[in-house]
Design a protein around this motif. Structure first.
Motif, short mmCIF file in Angstrom:
data_model
loop_
_atom_site.label_atom_id
_atom_site.label_comp_id
_atom_site.label_asym_id
_atom_site.label_seq_id
_atom_site.Cartn_x
_atom_site.Cartn_y
_atom_site.Cartn_z
N LEU A 4 -10.75 7.81 1.41
CA LEU A 4 -9.79 7.83 2.73
C LEU A 4 -10.44 8.95 3.55
O LEU A 4 -10.36 9.32 4.84
CB LEU A 4 -8.56 9.77 1.75
CG LEU A 4 -7.43 8.81 1.16
CD1 LEU A 4 -6.73 9.41 0.43
CD2 LEU A 4 -6.56 7.41 1.69
N ALA A 5 -11.15 9.94 3.13
CA ALA A 5 -13.03 10.58 3.59
C ALA A 5 -13.38 9.65 5.12
O ALA A 5 -13.67 9.76 6.20
CB ALA A 5 -13.51 11.13 3.16
N ASP A 6 -13.49 8.54 4.80
CA ASP A 6 -14.34 7.13 5.56
C ASP A 6 -12.74 6.43 6.30
O ASP A 6 -12.98 5.18 6.97
CB ASP A 6 -14.74 5.78 4.17
CG ASP A 6 -16.10 6.16 3.96
OD1 ASP A 6 -16.23 7.42 4.75
OD2 ASP A 6 -16.40 5.46 2.79
N GLY A 7 -11.58 6.70 5.88
CA GLY A 7 -10.47 6.15 6.69
C GLY A 7 -9.68 4.81 6.76
O GLY A 7 -9.10 4.40 6.82
N ALA A 8 -10.03 5.07 5.16
CA ALA A 8 -9.54 3.30 4.57
C ALA A 8 -7.62 3.72 4.24
O ALA A 8 -7.17 4.76 4.54
CB ALA A 8 -9.95 3.18 3.50
N GLY A 9 -6.85 2.89 4.82
CA GLY A 9 -5.27 3.02 4.70
C GLY A 9 -5.40 2.30 6.18
O GLY A 9 -5.67 3.20 7.25
N PRO A 10 -3.82 1.84 5.83
CA PRO A 10 -2.98 1.41 7.03
C PRO A 10 -2.87 2.42 8.15
O PRO A 10 -2.23 2.13 9.67
CB PRO A 10 -2.26 0.57 6.95
CG PRO A 10 -1.79 1.26 5.39
CD PRO A 10 -2.68 1.84 4.74
N THR A 11 -2.06 3.64 7.84
CA THR A 11 -2.04 4.57 8.83
C THR A 11 -2.60 5.90 8.42
O THR A 11 -3.64 5.89 7.40
CB THR A 11 -0.03 5.31 7.85
OG1 THR A 11 -0.66 5.52 6.89
CG2 THR A 11 0.13 4.10 8.35
N GLU A 12 -2.78 7.06 9.53
CA GLU A 12 -3.60 8.33 9.32
C GLU A 12 -3.30 8.70 8.12
O GLU A 12 -4.02 9.63 7.74
CB GLU A 12 -3.31 8.67 10.87
CG GLU A 12 -4.12 10.68 10.74
CD GLU A 12 -3.92 10.91 11.77
OE1 GLU A 12 -3.91 12.14 12.00
OE2 GLU A 12 -3.10 10.65 12.70
N ASN A 13 -2.06 9.12 7.85
CA ASN A 13 -1.40 9.82 7.13
C ASN A 13 -1.11 9.64 5.99
O ASN A 13 -0.25 8.78 5.95
CB ASN A 13 -0.22 11.13 7.51
CG ASN A 13 -0.79 11.82 8.62
OD1 ASN A 13 -1.21 12.51 8.11
ND2 ASN A 13 -0.22 12.42 9.61
N ILE A 14 -2.04 9.52 4.71
CA ILE A 14 -1.18 8.86 2.97
C ILE A 14 -1.36 9.91 2.36
O ILE A 14 -2.66 10.57 2.09
CB ILE A 14 -2.20 7.53 3.59
CG1 ILE A 14 -1.90 6.26 2.13
CG2 ILE A 14 -3.50 7.91 3.31
CD1 ILE A 14 -2.57 5.22 1.42
N VAL A 15 -0.41 9.19 0.89
CA VAL A 15 -0.56 10.44 -0.18
C VAL A 15 -0.54 9.37 -1.30
O VAL A 15 -0.25 8.33 -1.20
CB VAL A 15 0.35 10.69 0.21
CG1 VAL A 15 0.68 12.08 -1.68
CG2 VAL A 15 0.74 12.20 0.87
N VAL A 16 -1.44 9.40 -2.04
CA VAL A 16 -1.96 8.69 -3.17
C VAL A 16 -1.99 9.29 -4.13
O VAL A 16 -2.66 10.36 -4.25
CB VAL A 16 -3.55 8.11 -3.14
CG1 VAL A 16 -3.71 6.94 -4.52
CG2 VAL A 16 -3.93 7.33 -1.74
#
Length: 312
Positions: A211-223
């Motif tokens: 998440l710190a590296d910007g992974a994921g399709p959206t800016e805001n993401i909860v795992v």
């Protein structure tokens, strides 16, 4: 304060308790069987309402006994069901087995959930202060339609990508907040594969790094990571929440509880970080009970936990 508007599924859960989950081709003995109200949309609606948010359910059930029971259950929970349509087809059904550790396997038959439409939002009059909750137990095109309508009025949106399925990038990019578990994250970010085989510390560390590296399709993401806790990226900041050590009875609906509680917190005006903290606590209460919809915690129970007046 805004409302929580859930556009999603309503199922009757046929739940069996077993000592352990069967292997492929194996038959095991069950100890109990129960019919319990469920469906990701309905579960989230109950969670949000029990935690104090005005909640509206947009969905569909069949003109059968299961459908009537689901409408009655939601109405008794003070969820607005004026947008819960009735069709001449079978109500959605989930067949599940829950083992002695609280783990489960689930098969969902969509039934009337395949007929859910975003048209109910037109009668509702969606507002900018509303929080809209979506899941993947209704058609992708409906989620896309709802997101378009929500963005048009400035309502905040949360998409829970369970159960996991391919989604157009433009749909994921239109969501204000994406909620996934470790398996759903791996479907979106291949580098997250195998999280369930790692220790809690390793899983949290890996997700924080991604998440710190910007992974994921959206800016805001909860795992959500089960016993490992929760890791989220919100407004560019990565935060981690530890899971509470509680006796687990049934994990069915825990993610739905988290999503509904998060939506309720945001609708009630809490900062996102605080709403995440409350959602994490609410889910820890839900897993200590059997079932999904009926297991959702109340506002009083969450307040007792926040005030240190509750046990596990």
């Amino acid at each position: 304060m805004g409302r929580v508007v859930v556009v999603g599924s309503a199922n009757m859960d046929v739940t069996t308790r077993v000592d352990r989950l069967p292997r492929p081709g194996e038959t095991v003995a069950g100890s109990t069987v129960a019919l319990l109200p469920g469906g990701k949309g309905a579960n989230q609606a109950v969670a949000a309402r029990r935690l104090g948010a005005d909640t509206i359910m947009i969905g569909a059930v069949g003109a059968d006994g299961f459908g009537a029971a689901l409408r009655d259950f939601l109405h008794a929970e003070a969820v607005d069901v004026s947008g819960l349509a009735v069709f001449d087809m079978a109500t959605g059904t989930a067949v599940m087995m829950v083992d002695s550790e609280g783990e489960n396997v689930i098969v969902v038959v969509a039934g009337a959930n395949a007929a859910v439409s975003a048209d109910g939002l037109d009668r509702l009059g969606l507002r900018a202060d509303d929080v809209v909750l979506l899941q993947n137990e209704i058609p992708t095109r409906v989620n896309a339609d709802v997101l378009t309508r929500a963005r048009a009025v400035g309502a905040r949106t949360i998409l829970n990508t369970a159960p996991s399925r391919p989604a157009p990038p433009e749909l994921l990019g239109a969501v204000d907040l994406l909620l996934v578990n470790e398996h759903e994250l791996a479907d979106l970010v291949p580098a997250a594969a195998g999280l369930c085989t790692r220790t809690s510390a390793e899983a949290i560390s890996t997700v924080r790094g991604l998440l710190a590296d910007g992974a994921g399709p959206t800016e805001n993401i909860v795992v959500t990571l089960g016993a490992a806790g929760v890791c989220a990226r919100v407004d560019g900041t990565v935060v981690t929440l530890a899971a509470r050590d509680v006796p687990v009875v049934d994990t069915t609906g825990a993610g739905d509880c988290f999503c509904g509680a998060l939506g309720a917190g945001l609708a009630l005006g809490l900062p996102t970080a605080t709403a995440l903290f409350h959602a994490n606590l609410a889910a820890s209460l839900a897993v200590q009970r059997f079932g999904a919809g009926p297991a959702m915690p109340t506002r009083a129970e969450l307040d007792d936990l926040l005030a240190g007046r509750a046990g596990p």
